[in-house]
Design a protein around this motif. Structure first.
Motif, mmCIF file in Angstrom:
data_model
loop_
_atom_site.group_PDB
_atom_site.id
_atom_site.type_symbol
_atom_site.label_atom_id
_atom_site.label_comp_id
_atom_site.label_asym_id
_atom_site.label_seq_id
_atom_site.Cartn_x
_atom_site.Cartn_y
_atom_site.Cartn_z
ATOM 1 N N ILE A 141 0.867 -1.182 0.000
ATOM 2 C CA ILE A 141 0.000 0.000 0.000
ATOM 3 C C ILE A 141 0.893 1.218 0.000
ATOM 4 C CG2 ILE A 141 -1.599 1.385 1.394
ATOM 5 C CD1 ILE A 141 -2.975 -0.941 0.079
ATOM 6 N N GLU A 142 0.580 2.169 -0.875
ATOM 7 C CA GLU A 142 1.311 3.433 -0.931
ATOM 8 C C GLU A 142 0.464 4.558 -0.363
ATOM 9 O OE1 GLU A 142 2.687 4.531 -4.814
ATOM 10 O OE2 GLU A 142 3.928 2.734 -5.007
ATOM 11 N N PHE A 143 1.161 5.555 0.148
ATOM 12 C CA PHE A 143 0.564 6.815 0.587
ATOM 13 C C PHE A 143 1.401 7.917 -0.047
ATOM 14 C CE2 PHE A 143 -0.074 3.754 3.948
ATOM 15 C CZ PHE A 143 -1.366 3.961 4.377
ATOM 16 N N GLN A 179 5.436 19.468 1.200
ATOM 17 C CA GLN A 179 5.341 20.467 2.264
ATOM 18 C C GLN A 179 4.196 20.227 3.246
ATOM 19 O OE1 GLN A 179 7.699 22.782 2.713
ATOM 20 N NE2 GLN A 179 8.736 21.811 0.986
ATOM 21 N N ASN A 180 3.390 19.202 3.021
ATOM 22 C CA ASN A 180 2.259 18.922 3.906
ATOM 23 C C ASN A 180 2.751 18.107 5.105
ATOM 24 O OD1 ASN A 180 -0.113 18.277 5.172
ATOM 25 N ND2 ASN A 180 -1.195 17.713 3.297
ATOM 26 N N HIS A 181 3.361 18.797 6.036
ATOM 27 C CA HIS A 181 3.988 18.127 7.184
ATOM 28 C C HIS A 181 2.967 17.466 8.106
ATOM 29 C CE1 HIS A 181 7.884 19.496 5.940
ATOM 30 N NE2 HIS A 181 7.410 20.728 5.834
ATOM 31 N N LYS A 182 1.787 18.018 8.198
ATOM 32 C CA LYS A 182 0.731 17.415 9.019
ATOM 33 C C LYS A 182 0.359 16.033 8.467
ATOM 34 C CE LYS A 182 -3.541 18.989 11.196
ATOM 35 N NZ LYS A 182 -4.553 20.034 11.189
ATOM 36 N N SER A 183 0.175 15.953 7.162
ATOM 37 C CA SER A 183 -0.152 14.682 6.521
ATOM 38 C C SER A 183 1.017 13.710 6.600
ATOM 39 C CB SER A 183 -0.543 14.923 5.063
ATOM 40 O OG SER A 183 -0.847 13.701 4.428
ATOM 41 N N ALA A 226 3.411 8.742 8.736
ATOM 42 C CA ALA A 226 4.528 8.120 9.457
ATOM 43 C C ALA A 226 4.052 7.511 10.776
ATOM 44 C CB ALA A 226 5.633 9.141 9.699
ATOM 45 N N ARG A 227 3.121 8.176 11.453
ATOM 46 C CA ARG A 227 2.588 7.675 12.723
ATOM 47 C C ARG A 227 1.927 6.314 12.550
ATOM 48 N NH1 ARG A 227 -2.372 8.035 15.322
ATOM 49 N NH2 ARG A 227 -2.256 8.033 17.584
ATOM 50 N N LEU A 228 1.343 6.069 11.369
ATOM 51 C CA LEU A 228 0.742 4.759 11.105
ATOM 52 C C LEU A 228 1.781 3.648 11.090
ATOM 53 C CD1 LEU A 228 -1.642 5.666 8.143
ATOM 54 C CD2 LEU A 228 -2.328 5.140 10.493
ATOM 55 N N GLY A 229 3.027 4.009 10.815
ATOM 56 C CA GLY A 229 4.084 3.018 10.685
ATOM 57 C C GLY A 229 4.557 2.849 9.255
ATOM 58 N N ALA A 230 4.092 3.722 8.360
ATOM 59 C CA ALA A 230 4.490 3.638 6.958
ATOM 60 C C ALA A 230 5.963 4.026 6.812
ATOM 61 C CB ALA A 230 3.613 4.554 6.103
ATOM 62 N N HIS A 231 6.615 3.376 5.878
ATOM 63 C CA HIS A 231 8.029 3.612 5.586
ATOM 64 C C HIS A 231 8.157 4.752 4.572
ATOM 65 C CE1 HIS A 231 12.203 2.743 4.564
ATOM 66 N NE2 HIS A 231 11.842 2.713 3.289
ATOM 67 N N PHE A 232 8.934 5.782 4.919
ATOM 68 C CA PHE A 232 9.192 6.870 3.985
ATOM 69 C C PHE A 232 10.149 6.365 2.919
ATOM 70 C CE2 PHE A 232 11.988 10.428 2.714
ATOM 71 C CZ PHE A 232 11.052 11.192 2.051
ATOM 72 N N GLU A 233 9.750 6.519 1.656
ATOM 73 C CA GLU A 233 10.581 6.013 0.564
ATOM 74 C C GLU A 233 11.400 7.098 -0.109
ATOM 75 O OE1 GLU A 233 7.770 3.935 -1.966
ATOM 76 O OE2 GLU A 233 8.185 2.082 -0.881
ATOM 77 N N ALA A 253 5.912 13.395 -1.409
ATOM 78 C CA ALA A 253 6.504 12.468 -0.445
ATOM 79 C C ALA A 253 5.759 11.143 -0.560
ATOM 80 C CB ALA A 253 6.391 13.022 0.972
ATOM 81 N N ARG A 254 6.501 10.068 -0.756
ATOM 82 C CA ARG A 254 5.903 8.742 -0.930
ATOM 83 C C ARG A 254 6.301 7.833 0.230
ATOM 84 N NH1 ARG A 254 6.307 6.157 -6.649
ATOM 85 N NH2 ARG A 254 4.556 7.562 -6.944
ATOM 86 N N PHE A 255 5.289 7.123 0.754
ATOM 87 C CA PHE A 255 5.454 6.176 1.858
ATOM 88 C C PHE A 255 4.834 4.848 1.439
ATOM 89 C CE2 PHE A 255 5.262 10.376 3.671
ATOM 90 C CZ PHE A 255 6.020 10.362 4.817
ATOM 91 N N SER A 256 5.208 3.777 2.144
ATOM 92 C CA SER A 256 4.576 2.484 1.867
ATOM 93 C C SER A 256 4.478 1.635 3.127
ATOM 94 C CB SER A 256 5.363 1.715 0.798
ATOM 95 O OG SER A 256 6.635 1.350 1.305
ATOM 96 N N ILE A 257 3.532 0.708 3.062
ATOM 97 C CA ILE A 257 3.407 -0.381 4.037
ATOM 98 C C ILE A 257 3.279 -1.652 3.214
ATOM 99 C CG2 ILE A 257 1.966 -1.451 5.819
ATOM 100 C CD1 ILE A 257 1.100 1.353 6.689
#
Length: 191
Positions: free
Chosen positions: A130-132, A137-141, A146-153, A171-175
């Motif tokens: 799953i990607e996010f 610049q959306n630091h809140k998002s 990141a709080r969910l545990g997603a890995h910053f790619e 900014a792309r994250f994944s789980i």
């Protein structure tokens, strides 16, 4: 094909987004600050929201599930979210296009909604990734993801053209499925 489904926890219900949610969704989305990092404010008027619902939110049931986020205690619509860009071959999708009204930010709503989406993606749909994505610049998002545990790619430079003609860095994250058991356990301890 993805089948419309409702997902429920003790505090949040995700219902397939329908015309019946639009009036409440439009009111929840009136605050302009919600749309600072989003290319299109589809809640700026009932007409724009209706057009978005009919043309964008429902574009391909093979690739996405779009949900209204309902607070169980009050039965109020608090925002919307989706699983989308479903890739059946590579068993991956993205979770996003989420907005939550100001009254419910930094509450239980996002944690419960993301838990339900992730559980459905990994345990029912059998996905492995799953990607996010969010504006650089959306630091809140970014903090919420990141709080969910997603890995910053990575930061993907100029990967999305904005309505004003400029480009955003994303900014792309994944789980992944092998990360899910630990993330699931942590999220369940917060629910």
């Amino acid at each position: 094909m993805l089948k419309p489904i409702s997902l429920c926890s003790s505090k949040v219900r995700l219902e397939p987004l329908s015309h019946s949610h639009l009036d409440a969704l439009q009111k929840v989305g009136e605050a302009k600050v919600l749309w600072r990092w989003v290319p299109t404010n589809y809640c700026q008027s009932p007409e724009i929201l209706k057009d978005w619902f009919e043309q964008t939110a429902q574009f391909d049931p093979q690739e996405q599930l779009v949900f209204a986020i309902i607070d169980v205690a009050t039965n109020q619509v608090t925002g919307n979210t989706r699983i989308f860009r479903l890739d059946h071959h590579n068993l991956q999708a993205e979770i996003g296009h989420t907005f939550i009204g100001l009254d419910w930010q930094r509450s239980h709503i996002n944690t419960h909604a993301k838990y339900l989406l992730l559980k459905h993606a990994f345990e029912t749909l059998g996905l492995v990734r799953i990607e996010f994505q969010t504006h650089e610049q959306n630091h809140k998002s970014r903090s919420a993801i990141a709080r969910l545990g997603a890995h910053f790619e990575a930061i993907h430079l100029k990967n999305r053209k904005l309505p004003d003609g400029s480009f955003r860095n994303t900014a792309r994250f994944s789980i992944t499925d092998d990360m899910w058991p630990d993330i699931k356990q942590r999220l369940e301890s917060w629910l």
